[in-house]
Design a protein around this motif. Structure first.
Motif, PDB file in Angstrom:
ATOM      1  N   GLN A 145       0.836  -1.197   0.000  1.00  0.00           N
ATOM      2  CA  GLN A 145       0.000   0.000   0.000  1.00  0.00           C
ATOM      3  C   GLN A 145       0.877   1.255   0.000  1.00  0.00           C
ATOM      4  OE1 GLN A 145      -3.442  -0.125   2.657  1.00  0.00           O
ATOM      5  NE2 GLN A 145      -2.304  -1.659   3.784  1.00  0.00           N
ATOM      6  N   PHE A 146       0.235   2.404  -0.223  1.00  0.00           N
ATOM      7  CA  PHE A 146       0.934   3.680  -0.137  1.00  0.00           C
ATOM      8  C   PHE A 146       0.953   4.179   1.306  1.00  0.00           C
ATOM      9  CE2 PHE A 146       0.215   4.395  -4.763  1.00  0.00           C
ATOM     10  CZ  PHE A 146       1.524   4.704  -5.092  1.00  0.00           C
ATOM     11  N   LEU A 147       0.913   3.272   2.270  1.00  0.00           N
ATOM     12  CA  LEU A 147       0.895   3.684   3.670  1.00  0.00           C
ATOM     13  C   LEU A 147       2.210   3.311   4.324  1.00  0.00           C
ATOM     14  CD1 LEU A 147      -2.606   2.615   5.046  1.00  0.00           C
ATOM     15  CD2 LEU A 147      -1.822   4.916   4.495  1.00  0.00           C
ATOM     16  N   PRO A 148       2.738   4.178   5.205  1.00  0.00           N
ATOM     17  CA  PRO A 148       3.949   3.795   5.943  1.00  0.00           C
ATOM     18  C   PRO A 148       3.639   2.657   6.905  1.00  0.00           C
ATOM     19  CG  PRO A 148       3.394   6.135   6.252  1.00  0.00           C
ATOM     20  CD  PRO A 148       2.217   5.477   5.623  1.00  0.00           C
ATOM     21  N   PRO A 149       4.663   1.983   7.394  1.00  0.00           N
ATOM     22  CA  PRO A 149       4.420   0.883   8.331  1.00  0.00           C
ATOM     23  C   PRO A 149       3.983   1.382   9.698  1.00  0.00           C
ATOM     24  CG  PRO A 149       6.758   1.291   8.107  1.00  0.00           C
ATOM     25  CD  PRO A 149       6.081   2.192   7.128  1.00  0.00           C
ATOM     26  N   VAL A 150       3.318   0.511  10.415  1.00  0.00           N
ATOM     27  CA  VAL A 150       2.944   0.802  11.803  1.00  0.00           C
ATOM     28  C   VAL A 150       3.662  -0.231  12.660  1.00  0.00           C
ATOM     29  CG1 VAL A 150       1.029   0.821  13.442  1.00  0.00           C
ATOM     30  CG2 VAL A 150       0.710   1.721  11.141  1.00  0.00           C
ATOM     31  N   PHE A 151       4.231   0.207  13.761  1.00  0.00           N
ATOM     32  CA  PHE A 151       4.956  -0.721  14.630  1.00  0.00           C
ATOM     33  C   PHE A 151       4.032  -1.281  15.692  1.00  0.00           C
ATOM     34  CE2 PHE A 151       8.326   1.643  12.670  1.00  0.00           C
ATOM     35  CZ  PHE A 151       9.294   0.661  12.459  1.00  0.00           C
ATOM     36  N   LYS A 166      -0.684  -2.314  18.823  1.00  0.00           N
ATOM     37  CA  LYS A 166      -0.052  -1.223  18.072  1.00  0.00           C
ATOM     38  C   LYS A 166       0.689  -0.343  19.067  1.00  0.00           C
ATOM     39  CE  LYS A 166      -3.388   1.016  16.170  1.00  0.00           C
ATOM     40  NZ  LYS A 166      -4.526   0.200  16.594  1.00  0.00           N
ATOM     41  N   ILE A 169       2.819   6.471  19.570  1.00  0.00           N
ATOM     42  CA  ILE A 169       4.068   7.135  19.151  1.00  0.00           C
ATOM     43  C   ILE A 169       5.008   7.419  20.318  1.00  0.00           C
ATOM     44  CG2 ILE A 169       3.054   9.473  19.139  1.00  0.00           C
ATOM     45  CD1 ILE A 169       4.836   9.783  16.510  1.00  0.00           C
ATOM     46  N   TYR A 172       6.622   4.161  21.369  1.00  0.00           N
ATOM     47  CA  TYR A 172       7.492   3.690  20.285  1.00  0.00           C
ATOM     48  C   TYR A 172       8.823   4.447  20.311  1.00  0.00           C
ATOM     49  CZ  TYR A 172       9.535   3.489  15.651  1.00  0.00           C
ATOM     50  OH  TYR A 172      10.432   3.361  14.611  1.00  0.00           O
ATOM     51  N   LEU A 173       8.720   5.770  20.378  1.00  0.00           N
ATOM     52  CA  LEU A 173       9.942   6.582  20.342  1.00  0.00           C
ATOM     53  C   LEU A 173      10.819   6.315  21.561  1.00  0.00           C
ATOM     54  CD1 LEU A 173       8.500   9.949  18.955  1.00  0.00           C
ATOM     55  CD2 LEU A 173       9.933   8.303  17.737  1.00  0.00           C
ATOM     56  N   HIS A 306       4.103  -0.944  -5.790  1.00  0.00           N
ATOM     57  CA  HIS A 306       3.874  -0.587  -4.384  1.00  0.00           C
ATOM     58  C   HIS A 306       5.160  -0.746  -3.571  1.00  0.00           C
ATOM     59  CE1 HIS A 306      -0.260   0.504  -4.015  1.00  0.00           C
ATOM     60  NE2 HIS A 306      -0.692  -0.572  -4.652  1.00  0.00           N
ATOM     61  N   LYS A 316      13.724   8.001   1.537  1.00  0.00           N
ATOM     62  CA  LYS A 316      13.512   9.442   1.714  1.00  0.00           C
ATOM     63  C   LYS A 316      13.356   9.802   3.195  1.00  0.00           C
ATOM     64  CE  LYS A 316      10.420  13.088   0.219  1.00  0.00           C
ATOM     65  NZ  LYS A 316       9.079  13.384  -0.226  1.00  0.00           N
ATOM     66  N   THR A 317      12.561   9.014   3.919  1.00  0.00           N
ATOM     67  CA  THR A 317      12.278   9.387   5.310  1.00  0.00           C
ATOM     68  C   THR A 317      13.450   9.084   6.255  1.00  0.00           C
ATOM     69  OG1 THR A 317      11.175   7.279   5.717  1.00  0.00           O
ATOM     70  CG2 THR A 317       9.762   9.130   5.115  1.00  0.00           C
TER      71      THR A 317
END
Lengths: 329, 85
Positions: A145-151, A166, A169, A172-173, A306, A316-317
């Motif tokens: 998908q065009f979605l970033p991953p979720v941890f 899930k 944030i 996670y950080l 994809h 990029k990120t």
């Protein structure tokens, strides 16, 4: 999309035609860089019993001889005992001196475990490091998908019961920031030995780790030379065979060896097997039509597109990880 | 619905550091690089806190998150289901 590659795309496109030439070229550069460019007397390498550090050590020994190379083992209390066993086996095979530095005390001093466990307990209040192991992972569904991953975070009780959620944030950080003390402490210890001996520090990341940002800035991303940073993982394996890396290291599944629960690199970050990732990354870099890549990998053009987009986004990120500090005139 | 849309757009602008004219309600915020991985996790957290809806793993799909409109529709559907249930 225009194709600018010369060889037709195939599953063997990354196969070296003359592996001996490649090993000689890389080891020649290592020798020149250590002695002439960096003007150092030898090489320090952190060895984990994994394929990348093993190949890096093999190439460095080929470059400057085993008497000028020291392998440093850097275990901490969460490390797999198997890592130490395999690292020692490697050192014995290449006749390299080793030094073992347990960094658990340093990590306790930084509050690495305490800060990480606080964040885990914020998600799972029942968590404590005595009764549970933990790991974080990436959702696999995001790849198409065009979605970033979720941890997500998983805790596993001593009885083997798993729970996953899930990761918010903030937690996670904090978990990532606390865990990164491990790589940064290792880098400090490696440079301690490099500086006291006037040796160069040889880093071990491969092309995917560098380009997709699977390293810690100023941690395992800090080194004087990174001899395999331009190589795809399958090429690292080809060199491993050529250099005579012990078979059980070659056959070992790459793990993150960072969290208390066992976890493969695929599950933690890469989301696909390395032989597929190599070919798709090659296709992306060489602007190969997704349909052509898809035919070889038995995937649709859309699926490859994809994955191209996902890999481009990862690159990029994570650009900030590869950037030198910004300075002003 | 408009209220949800405004809150989502305001959150995206505040956390992505882009100017208002770069994000329309149908802008593909991930495909066009407005939001990254951290942005995605932040949006999920914002939705869960602000609208008291829980986002399940199988709902993490493009059709629910690709744009301000998609997120707004997703929240509206979740709130309706919550009310009926």
């Amino acid at each position: 999309m225009d194709s600018k590659h010369i060889k037709p795309f195939s599953k063997d496109i990354l196969q070296f035609e003359n592996i001996e030439d490649i090993a000689n070229q890389i080891s020649g550069k290592i020798k020149d860089d250590i002695y002439s460019v960096l003007k150092r007397k030898g090489a320090i390498i952190g060895i984990s019993g994994g394929i990348d550090s093993s190949v890096t050590l093999g190439l460095t020994v080929k470059a400057i001889g085993p008497e000028n190379v020291i392998g440093i083992l850097l275990p901490e209390k969460d490390s797999s005992p198997d890592s130490k066993k395999k690292a020692l086996e490697l050192a014995q095979k290449f006749k390299v001196q080793t030094i073992e530095e347990d960094i658990t005390g340093a990590l306790e001093g930084f509050g690495c475990y305490k800060r990480r466990d606080e964040a885990v307990a914020a998600v799972f209040p029942e968590y404590n490091p005595t009764d549970y192991k933990m790991k974080i992972g990436i959702n696999q569904s995001g790849l198409n998908q065009f979605l970033p991953p979720v941890f997500s975070i998983t805790i596993i009780s001593n009885e083997g019961i798993e729970k996953s959620k899930k990761l918010p944030i903030k937690e996670y950080l904090q978990i990532v920031a606390a865990s990164n003390f491990k790589q940064r402490s290792r880098m400090s210890m490696l440079y301690y030995h490099a500086e006291r001996l006037h040796y160069a520090m040889i880093g071990t990341p491969n092309k995917h780790e560098v380009q997709q940002g699977f390293f810690v800035k100023n941690g395992d991303g800090g080194a004087d030379i990174m001899p395999i940073a331009h190589l795809y993982k399958s090429q690292v394996y080809q060199l491993a065979e050529y250099l005579g890396i012990p078979e059980d290291i070659i056959k070992r599944t790459p793990t993150s060896d960072t969290y208390t629960a066992e976890q493969t690199q695929e599950e933690f970050f890469f989301q696909m097997p390395y032989h597929e990732m190599d070919l798709i990354w090659y296709g992306l870099e060489n602007e190969i039509d997704p349909e052509e890549v898809g035919k070889v990998l038995n995937k649709t053009s859309d699926e490859i597109m994809h994955i191209y987009n996902n890999l481009s986004r990862k690159k990029k990120t994570t650009e900030y990880l590869r950037m030198a500090p910004i300075t002003y005139k | 619905m408009q209220h949800i849309q405004e809150k989502i757009k305001e959150f995206i602008l505040r956390t992505s550091y882009v100017s208002g004219d770069q994000v329309n309600n149908d802008t593909l915020i991930f495909a066009e690089g407005i939001m990254d991985s951290m942005g995605f996790i932040s949006i999920i957290g914002f939705i869960e806190d602000e609208f008291s809806v829980e986002v399940a793993d199988n709902e993490l799909v493009e059709s629910n998150f690709e744009s301000v409109d998609a997120i707004t529709n997703f929240i509206s559907r979740k709130l309706k289901v919550g009310t009926v249930g």
